[in-house]
Design a protein around this motif. Sequence first.
Motif, short mmCIF file in Angstrom:
data_model
loop_
_atom_site.label_atom_id
_atom_site.label_comp_id
_atom_site.label_asym_id
_atom_site.label_seq_id
_atom_site.Cartn_x
_atom_site.Cartn_y
_atom_site.Cartn_z
N TRP A 162 0.83 -1.21 0.00
CA TRP A 162 0.00 0.00 0.00
C TRP A 162 0.86 1.26 0.00
O TRP A 162 0.63 2.20 -0.78
CB TRP A 162 -0.91 -0.01 1.23
N ALA A 163 1.88 1.30 0.85
CA ALA A 163 2.68 2.52 1.02
C ALA A 163 3.55 2.81 -0.19
O ALA A 163 3.77 3.99 -0.53
CB ALA A 163 3.55 2.39 2.27
N SER A 164 4.06 1.80 -0.89
CA SER A 164 4.96 2.04 -2.02
C SER A 164 4.28 2.82 -3.12
O SER A 164 4.83 3.81 -3.64
CB SER A 164 5.47 0.69 -2.57
N VAL A 165 3.08 2.42 -3.49
CA VAL A 165 2.35 3.12 -4.55
C VAL A 165 1.82 4.45 -4.04
O VAL A 165 1.82 5.46 -4.77
CB VAL A 165 1.19 2.23 -5.07
N PHE A 166 1.38 4.48 -2.79
CA PHE A 166 0.85 5.72 -2.21
C PHE A 166 1.92 6.81 -2.15
O PHE A 166 1.65 7.98 -2.48
CB PHE A 166 0.30 5.42 -0.82
N GLU A 167 3.12 6.46 -1.74
CA GLU A 167 4.21 7.44 -1.64
C GLU A 167 4.69 7.90 -3.01
O GLU A 167 5.24 9.00 -3.15
CB GLU A 167 5.37 6.84 -0.84
N LEU A 168 4.50 7.06 -4.05
CA LEU A 168 4.84 7.50 -5.40
C LEU A 168 3.90 8.62 -5.85
O LEU A 168 4.34 9.61 -6.44
CB LEU A 168 4.76 6.32 -6.36
N ALA A 169 2.61 8.44 -5.58
CA ALA A 169 1.64 9.45 -6.00
C ALA A 169 1.70 10.69 -5.12
O ALA A 169 1.68 11.82 -5.62
CB ALA A 169 0.23 8.85 -5.98
N PHE A 170 1.79 10.50 -3.83
CA PHE A 170 1.80 11.62 -2.88
C PHE A 170 3.19 11.65 -2.23
O PHE A 170 3.36 11.19 -1.09
CB PHE A 170 0.70 11.44 -1.85
N ASN A 171 4.17 12.19 -2.96
CA ASN A 171 5.57 12.07 -2.55
C ASN A 171 5.89 12.83 -1.27
O ASN A 171 6.86 12.53 -0.60
CB ASN A 171 6.50 12.52 -3.68
N LYS A 172 5.09 13.83 -0.93
CA LYS A 172 5.40 14.57 0.30
C LYS A 172 5.16 13.73 1.55
O LYS A 172 5.67 14.06 2.62
CB LYS A 172 4.60 15.86 0.36
N THR A 173 4.38 12.63 1.43
CA THR A 173 4.18 11.76 2.60
C THR A 173 5.38 10.88 2.85
O THR A 173 5.51 10.29 3.93
CB THR A 173 2.95 10.87 2.38
N ALA A 174 6.29 10.75 1.83
CA ALA A 174 7.45 9.87 1.98
C ALA A 174 8.44 10.41 3.00
O ALA A 174 9.31 9.67 3.46
CB ALA A 174 8.13 9.68 0.63
N ARG A 175 8.38 11.69 3.32
CA ARG A 175 9.30 12.25 4.31
C ARG A 175 8.58 12.61 5.60
O ARG A 175 9.14 13.27 6.46
CB ARG A 175 9.97 13.51 3.72
N GLY A 176 7.33 12.16 5.73
CA GLY A 176 6.57 12.42 6.94
C GLY A 176 6.58 11.23 7.89
O GLY A 176 7.56 10.48 7.97
N PRO A 177 5.47 11.03 8.59
CA PRO A 177 5.39 9.90 9.53
C PRO A 177 5.60 8.55 8.87
O PRO A 177 6.07 7.60 9.51
CB PRO A 177 3.98 10.03 10.11
N LEU A 178 5.23 8.43 7.58
CA LEU A 178 5.37 7.14 6.91
C LEU A 178 6.83 6.72 6.78
O LEU A 178 7.13 5.53 6.66
CB LEU A 178 4.74 7.19 5.52
N LEU A 179 7.76 7.71 6.79
CA LEU A 179 9.18 7.36 6.67
C LEU A 179 9.64 6.52 7.85
O LEU A 179 10.38 5.54 7.67
CB LEU A 179 10.02 8.65 6.58
N ILE A 180 9.20 6.89 9.04
CA ILE A 180 9.59 6.12 10.24
C ILE A 180 9.01 4.71 10.18
O ILE A 180 9.70 3.72 10.48
CB ILE A 180 9.11 6.86 11.51
N VAL A 181 7.75 4.62 9.75
CA VAL A 181 7.13 3.29 9.65
C VAL A 181 7.86 2.44 8.61
O VAL A 181 8.11 1.25 8.82
CB VAL A 181 5.64 3.42 9.30
N ASP A 182 8.23 3.09 7.48
CA ASP A 182 8.96 2.36 6.44
C ASP A 182 10.29 1.83 6.96
O ASP A 182 10.69 0.69 6.65
CB ASP A 182 9.21 3.27 5.25
N LEU A 183 10.99 2.63 7.75
CA LEU A 183 12.28 2.20 8.29
C LEU A 183 12.12 1.00 9.23
O LEU A 183 12.91 0.06 9.21
CB LEU A 183 12.96 3.36 9.01
N VAL A 184 11.09 1.05 10.07
CA VAL A 184 10.84 -0.07 10.99
C VAL A 184 10.52 -1.34 10.21
O VAL A 184 11.03 -2.43 10.52
CB VAL A 184 9.69 0.28 11.96
#
Length: 632
Positions: free
Chosen positions: A79-101
């Motif tokens: 879900w997050a991979s495609v979502f962050e492609l479309a809405f790239n500003k979310t890739a450096r928000g809270p989702l970045l921490i979740v992605d790292l975990v």
Amino acid sequence: MSRTAMADIGSSPLPLLFRRRSSGEIRNLATVSSSILPAFGTVVDDGYSHLKKYVIVPYDQRYRWWQTFLVVLVLYSAWASVFELAFNKTARGPLLIVDLVVDVFFAIDIVLTFFVAYLDKSTYLLVDDHKKIALRYVTRVWFFMDITSTLPYQFIFRIFTGAWHDGEVFSFLNLLRLWRLWRVSEFFKRLEKDTRFSYFWTRLLKLLGVIVFAVHSAGCFYYWLARHHKTPANTWIGTAIEDFKHRSVWLCYTYSIYWSIVTLTTVGYGDLHAVNTGEKIFNMIYMLFNIGLTAYTIGNMTNLVVHAAVRTFAMRDALNELLRYASKNRLPEGLREQMMAHMQLKFKTAELQQEEVLQDLPKAIRSSIAQHLFRRTVEKSYLFNGVSEDLVSQLVSDMKAEYFPPKVEIILQNEIPTDFYILVSGAVDLLTYKNGTEQFLSKLGAADMAGEIGVIFNIPQPFTVRTKRLSQVVRISHHHFKQMIQPQSEDGKIIIANFMKYLQGLKEDVLQEIPFLTELLADQTQKPTEQNEEQQNRETLDSQDANPEGRTGTSSLPGESTIRVIIHGHHPSQGTSSDRLGKLVYLPDSLQDLFNLAEKKFGKRGSTILMADGSKVEELNVLRENDHLFVV
């Protein structure tokens, strides 16, 4: 666990336990379905207890739970991979921490894979050598894809440069996480084979997941096209939302999903439509994809529905065939109803009998099932009271379970005695026909027997047995019963004693239906006195003359030294209808004894013994069981 390890196990032959375990050791079917089949001739002892230290077994329950946990993380990654492609500003928000975990957990799994044993397809044995495991993993494409889909590219760039990259390259690199979706596919394959979960709902959940992911991906890519168009107002979403790039992410995501669902379902309201050429091309590709997805979904749903109703179709076809047969042959209405009731009951009880399933099981397992289901019923029946455990086990193993609907004949009067029955549940009536009139004799219930009189005496069945309500019975073949009794002389005597005791307790109207039973029981009362006389004077044959049906051998079963014959006191071409029944007796040791016995039975002494065809009997040893002898 690596894809190769799971693929090897999934493609192996039918899974089997390393060794045969008792039912108490197998906790559930998952332990069986997760085991490995060794090659023929290979001795594998006691599971995986001899594997090397620090080696993980791929079907270990704890490792399976770890894989299930990773499946949940894969769903988030997809879900997050495609979502962050479309809405790239979310890739450096809270989702970045979740992605790292999430990436940390998959990095741990990469390390664990170097310790997971794999299946050698040539021997079907687990390889636990650490060097072979590592070499196999590193030299395959799975290792490269696992690494590239786990690296946090945006975060690594931030560490080395001290700034965030605003381009799309890292967003496209994050799409490599979709590689992890193979874990979801393997997870559903395992669920479909696990009988603890409904196959229907598992397949339905899988189809729903495919549709949701397709809707999500299409909506995000469509928004990505609009966001990168040189004129934002000249896009599908720009015509509906002014300055959409600066509006809420979730508002734009809602519009994207709405458009994707409406297009997928081919509704097409027209409120959100393609404006520029790029969007129109994407719409055409998406609609072509939807045709295939819709066909896949409808095909799978149709297969699930038809599979659930296949037994119903088979039953209806069988009933229609019966009706056509009954109409063509003009069968009476009562017989038609019996045929229909029996066929309907056959389909209703198929889940309880499942003969086609039991036939595929080993004989030992089938015997154990029969012992569990019917042993107590056999032990309660009067005929086998007190017999040995071995005989009971043999009888139960050869029994066949059957169901009969109400008002159906199990046994017909005067039919050949091929089987006898023990009632497990239900009730039956014992009937007889006199002058075309049906007469009720007695009622039988659970643990009672039917048809055993005809089988033991080897005469046509004296009664009709009809069910009163739905009844379950176990059927014992006459042939198998005779084979089992022959080597068991002591059990044969016990069975005969139980049988004679049962006959003595029958009602008078039942005894009258079998003419020779009254004489047989009368002779049995004289047996103790005659046995004492035989002990005092063994040289005389008086006891044999006085007790032809009750000879010192107490068994009337086939396989004993005595032969039963039917004697008549008239010429084969003479005699009334009542005389033709004759007298069932044991064959004496000499012709003189046979003349004495005939004189006792018919009140006149004969001098010649004839067969039914008129031939003269010179020696008794040529006679066979149930021969008709005429003493004239």
